[in-house]
Design a protein around this motif. Structure first.
Motif, mmCIF file in Angstrom:
data_model
loop_
_atom_site.group_PDB
_atom_site.id
_atom_site.type_symbol
_atom_site.label_atom_id
_atom_site.label_comp_id
_atom_site.label_asym_id
_atom_site.label_seq_id
_atom_site.Cartn_x
_atom_site.Cartn_y
_atom_site.Cartn_z
ATOM 1 N N SER A 25 31.987 -0.330 -6.493
ATOM 2 C CA SER A 25 30.942 0.434 -7.179
ATOM 3 C C SER A 25 31.406 0.744 -8.598
ATOM 4 O O SER A 25 32.408 1.427 -8.793
ATOM 5 N N ILE A 26 30.713 0.211 -9.558
ATOM 6 C CA ILE A 26 31.054 0.426 -10.956
ATOM 7 C C ILE A 26 30.075 1.453 -11.501
ATOM 8 O O ILE A 26 28.923 1.133 -11.784
ATOM 9 N N LEU A 27 30.536 2.694 -11.631
ATOM 10 C CA LEU A 27 29.658 3.810 -11.958
ATOM 11 C C LEU A 27 30.252 4.649 -13.073
ATOM 12 O O LEU A 27 31.449 4.584 -13.348
ATOM 13 N N MET A 28 29.407 5.435 -13.698
ATOM 14 C CA MET A 28 29.865 6.436 -14.661
ATOM 15 C C MET A 28 29.238 7.777 -14.292
ATOM 16 O O MET A 28 28.125 7.839 -13.773
ATOM 17 N N TYR A 29 29.981 8.838 -14.576
ATOM 18 C CA TYR A 29 29.560 10.197 -14.268
ATOM 19 C C TYR A 29 29.582 11.012 -15.543
ATOM 20 O O TYR A 29 30.454 10.836 -16.397
ATOM 21 N N TRP A 30 28.636 11.964 -15.691
ATOM 22 C CA TRP A 30 28.634 12.815 -16.875
ATOM 23 C C TRP A 30 28.001 14.166 -16.559
ATOM 24 O O TRP A 30 27.251 14.321 -15.601
ATOM 25 N N THR A 31 28.341 15.128 -17.397
ATOM 26 C CA THR A 31 27.749 16.468 -17.301
ATOM 27 C C THR A 31 26.825 16.680 -18.485
ATOM 28 O O THR A 31 27.072 16.196 -19.595
ATOM 29 N N ASP A 32 25.778 17.437 -18.260
ATOM 30 C CA ASP A 32 24.799 17.754 -19.308
ATOM 31 C C ASP A 32 24.472 19.233 -19.202
ATOM 32 O O ASP A 32 23.966 19.676 -18.177
ATOM 33 N N TRP A 33 24.801 20.000 -20.255
ATOM 34 C CA TRP A 33 24.470 21.429 -20.212
ATOM 35 C C TRP A 33 23.485 21.763 -21.313
ATOM 36 O O TRP A 33 23.715 22.585 -22.166
ATOM 37 N N GLY A 34 22.326 21.094 -21.229
ATOM 38 C CA GLY A 34 21.216 21.399 -22.116
ATOM 39 C C GLY A 34 20.379 22.536 -21.541
ATOM 40 O O GLY A 34 20.888 23.534 -21.045
ATOM 41 N N GLU A 36 18.616 22.476 -18.814
ATOM 42 C CA GLU A 36 18.904 22.516 -17.380
ATOM 43 C C GLU A 36 20.217 21.773 -17.152
ATOM 44 O O GLU A 36 20.253 20.544 -17.149
ATOM 45 N N ALA A 37 21.286 22.535 -16.981
ATOM 46 C CA ALA A 37 22.600 21.928 -16.802
ATOM 47 C C ALA A 37 22.638 21.136 -15.504
ATOM 48 O O ALA A 37 22.062 21.547 -14.490
ATOM 49 N N LYS A 38 23.358 20.018 -15.519
ATOM 50 C CA LYS A 38 23.453 19.174 -14.324
ATOM 51 C C LYS A 38 24.592 18.180 -14.474
ATOM 52 O O LYS A 38 25.158 18.008 -15.562
ATOM 53 N N ILE A 39 24.925 17.532 -13.371
ATOM 54 C CA ILE A 39 25.888 16.432 -13.333
ATOM 55 C C ILE A 39 25.171 15.226 -12.757
ATOM 56 O O ILE A 39 24.509 15.332 -11.722
ATOM 57 N N GLU A 40 25.317 14.071 -13.429
ATOM 58 C CA GLU A 40 24.608 12.872 -13.007
ATOM 59 C C GLU A 40 25.562 11.684 -12.933
ATOM 60 O O GLU A 40 26.689 11.736 -13.438
ATOM 61 N N LYS A 41 25.062 10.605 -12.339
ATOM 62 C CA LYS A 41 25.802 9.357 -12.302
ATOM 63 C C LYS A 41 24.817 8.194 -12.409
ATOM 64 O O LYS A 41 23.617 8.338 -12.132
ATOM 65 N N SER A 42 25.333 7.049 -12.827
ATOM 66 C CA SER A 42 24.540 5.822 -12.874
ATOM 67 C C SER A 42 25.494 4.645 -13.006
ATOM 68 O O SER A 42 26.713 4.832 -13.196
ATOM 69 N N GLY A 43 24.955 3.437 -12.914
ATOM 70 C CA GLY A 43 25.758 2.263 -13.196
ATOM 71 C C GLY A 43 26.066 2.184 -14.676
ATOM 72 O O GLY A 43 25.418 2.828 -15.506
ATOM 73 N N ASP A 55 22.298 22.962 -9.272
ATOM 74 C CA ASP A 55 22.221 24.384 -8.926
ATOM 75 C C ASP A 55 23.563 25.054 -9.187
ATOM 76 O O ASP A 55 24.627 24.448 -9.006
ATOM 77 N N ASN A 56 23.498 26.345 -9.589
ATOM 78 C CA ASN A 56 24.701 27.148 -9.822
ATOM 79 C C ASN A 56 25.652 26.433 -10.779
ATOM 80 O O ASN A 56 26.843 26.275 -10.515
ATOM 81 N N ILE A 57 25.110 26.014 -11.904
ATOM 82 C CA ILE A 57 25.900 25.328 -12.923
ATOM 83 C C ILE A 57 25.281 25.686 -14.280
ATOM 84 O O ILE A 57 24.065 25.654 -14.437
ATOM 85 N N VAL A 58 26.120 26.067 -15.261
ATOM 86 C CA VAL A 58 25.612 26.542 -16.549
ATOM 87 C C VAL A 58 26.220 25.754 -17.713
ATOM 88 O O VAL A 58 25.527 25.074 -18.439
ATOM 89 N N TRP A 59 27.561 25.864 -17.881
ATOM 90 C CA TRP A 59 28.243 25.164 -18.978
ATOM 91 C C TRP A 59 29.345 24.274 -18.401
ATOM 92 O O TRP A 59 30.535 24.584 -18.518
#
Length: 339
Positions: A25-34, A36-43, A55-59
């Motif tokens: 699995s060739i993936l990348m992960y990132w955080t975004d605290w705009g 609506e803060a969140k953590i995402e992944k994609s190819g 949920d329960n994530i701010v900065w």
């Protein structure tokens, strides 16, 4: 493969490659605290974008992957916490919540049984047990501005196949996530203003606003994505990025904004108390004025009660027990006629 971190527009990106079951699995992960803060992944080609934490994530500043145990760790500088989940977004666990040791964490990394992180306010590097969060230790201090930490070891980035070596893409080759044996190995991409040619490898001149790229054909090892950019291949409903803002600068702005709001609230409370006091005193003054104005007092002298006479009745007390009264005077009719 390279384990790297980059910071752009309130987003901290960790790119990683790791083995999973029989597929890579060739993936990348990132955080975004705009907003609506969140953590995402994609190819790496932008396909299969998924939200892991919202949920329960701010900065969420720092993010790292534990390749061996297939878990993702991050630090939240607003909640002063260090947490982890598995690579699919499940089994969330809060390891540490400590405002002193996680005053303003920026980056972290994991190796064997330890998790390491940098803290801007403490100007130090800390470590703790990655499973329990115990044994918090300060490893280094007086570092100025420790913004990032990277640990190099073979276990941090296991070897894997690079399908782009023989991809034949003219401009950019993006490895694709391997969800099944029929998944394409890679997709080709072109610079802005160009699109893929008929062979889906070379770039040709294209329109200024390129068409939306499509997914690669799962039955071939080449690509069918018409993507003239160097970023992700398929990202529906992708929002336009705002101007770049650093994590520290944005946090300082929010801290300043919180302080201004608190001062404004305190001023409004004080102002309302003053107004209420003035209203109470004013009401009391008006009531007393009205009460005095509408209360009538009559003073008069009764001459009857002030009249004095020489004929007084006395009750005298002598030395004996009891009381004696004055002698009774007898008047005759003659005295009356004379009067």
């Amino acid at each position: 493969k390279v384990h790297a971190k980059a910071s752009t527009n309130k987003t901290r990106l960790t790119e990683s490659v790791f083995g999973k079951n029989e597929f890579c699995s060739i993936l990348m992960y990132w955080t975004d605290w705009g907003e609506e803060a969140k953590i995402e992944k994609s190819g790496l080609n932008g396909a299969d974008r998924t939200t892991l934490v919202k949920d329960n994530i701010v900065w969420p500043n720092g993010i790292t992957l534990d390749m061996v145990n297939q878990r993702l760790y991050w630090v939240d500088s607003k909640l002063h916490s260090l947490s982890s989940i598995d690579v699919n977004g499940g089994a969330r666990h809060s390891l540490i919540i400590n405002e002193e040791k996680l005053s303003h964490p920026l980056s972290l990394t994991v190796f064997e049984e330890k998790v390491f992180w940098t803290d801007m306010n403490n100007a130090a590097v800390f470590s703790a047990n990655r499973l329990t969060g115990s044994d918090i230790t300060e490893l280094a201090n007086d570092l100025g501005q420790p913004e990032d930490i990277i640990l190099h070891h073979n276990l941090k980035q296991p070897a894997s196949s690079n399908w782009c070596t023989n991809g034949g893409c003219e401009f950019l080759c993006l490895p694709a996530p391997q969800n099944d044996p029929q998944s394409p190995r890679y997709t080709c991409a072109c610079p802005d203003g160009m699109v893929l040619g008929p062979d889906m490898k070379k770039c040709v001149a294209g329109p200024t606003n390129p068409a939306t790229p499509r997914q690669p054909d799962p039955t071939t090892t080449t690509t069918t994505t018409k993507k003239p950019t160097t970023t992700s291949a398929v990202q529906p409903n992708q929002k336009t990025e705002k101007p770049a803002v650093t994590a520290q600068g944005t946090e300082t702005f929010f801290t300043f904004l919180d302080t201004q709001i608190i001062v404004l609230i305190l001023f409004m409370i004080f102002f309302n108390c003053v107004i209420l006091a003035l209203l109470v005193f004013g009401a009391m003054y008006l009531w007393r004025h009205w009460h005095r104005k509408n209360t009538n007092t009559i003073h008069f002298d009764n001459p009857v009660y002030q009249k004095t006479t020489e004929d007084e009745l006395h009750i005298c007390r002598n030395g004996s027990d009891g009381y004696v009264y004055p002698e009774r005077q007898m008047l005759s009719m003659d005295d009356t006629d004379m009067a």
